[in-house]
Design a protein around this motif. Sequence first.
Motif, short mmCIF file in Angstrom:
data_model
loop_
_atom_site.label_atom_id
_atom_site.label_comp_id
_atom_site.label_asym_id
_atom_site.label_seq_id
_atom_site.Cartn_x
_atom_site.Cartn_y
_atom_site.Cartn_z
N LEU A 1 -0.46 7.15 12.36
CA LEU A 1 -1.29 6.39 11.42
C LEU A 1 -1.87 5.13 12.05
N GLU A 2 -1.25 4.67 13.14
CA GLU A 2 -1.76 3.46 13.79
C GLU A 2 -3.16 3.67 14.38
N ALA B 1 -4.90 -0.37 9.26
CA ALA B 1 -4.09 -0.56 8.05
C ALA B 1 -4.93 -1.30 7.01
N GLN C 1 2.75 8.08 2.20
CA GLN C 1 2.86 7.16 3.34
C GLN C 1 1.48 6.88 3.92
N THR C 2 0.64 7.90 3.99
CA THR C 2 -0.71 7.75 4.52
C THR C 2 -1.56 6.88 3.61
N GLU D 1 -0.47 4.61 1.56
CA GLU D 1 0.07 3.26 1.66
C GLU D 1 -0.49 2.54 2.89
N HIS D 2 -0.63 3.27 3.99
CA HIS D 2 -1.15 2.68 5.23
C HIS D 2 -2.65 2.37 5.12
N SER E 1 -5.63 -1.27 1.19
CA SER E 1 -5.35 -2.69 0.95
C SER E 1 -5.20 -2.87 -0.56
N LYS F 1 -3.45 0.14 -5.24
CA LYS F 1 -2.14 -0.20 -4.70
C LYS F 1 -1.50 -1.31 -5.54
#
Length: 218
Positions: free
Chosen positions: A129-130, A134, A157-158, A160-161, A164, A211
């Motif tokens: 994901l990096e 982000a 998880q994806t 969330e990354h 914003s 989010k």
Amino acid sequence: MALVPYVENPLPPLSKLHNSSARFRFVDRDLTLAQDWKKLGVAAVVWDAAVVMCMYLELGKVDLKGKRVIELGAGTGLVGIVAALLGAHVTITDRQPALDFLTANVKANLPPQSQESVVVSELTWGEDLERYPAGGFDLVLGADIVYLEDTFLSLLQTLEHLCSDTTVVLLACKIRYERDTHFLHMLRQQFKAEEVYYEKERDIHVYKAYKLPAKGDL
């Protein structure tokens, strides 16, 4: 996102999935999306959720002009193509085996000026994901990507990354099984989510999510 084996299915409602192409008209353009169920399975056909997502985007309830958009599990690329036609800068993603097919559809359906605002990129949920900034997107799109329970945690998880506090997530899906409702429950642990559109004929729901702030920020 998942690539599944081809299985011949004689049921009439599914016969359109076996056509070599699917035709639509969005943003005053005729679009022809190649399909290849036999080679790539669910990743290479246009599902109703993608069509309804495009219908929703055309309503103009979400500002796309100049926005940074990423589509997850893009498959044929219809949603990302329409987002680009509506003025967004779009990163269209799927797993590696689908990328050549996806890229061909994008090139075949976008005028040169729109192609400059689109990137096709590999993304397997929860992995590397990096490679993506982000919180770097204004809008995250996903059409019919909620169906494999084994992927729910990596999908969350994806999200969330990528998100914003100001990112909007739009998910179009058919609620087929109890596990789909379970995903929505999981989503609401991290995001404020609500249904914003329902297309009765195709039985497709569109959910908008934001989010939730970290507990320390409350």
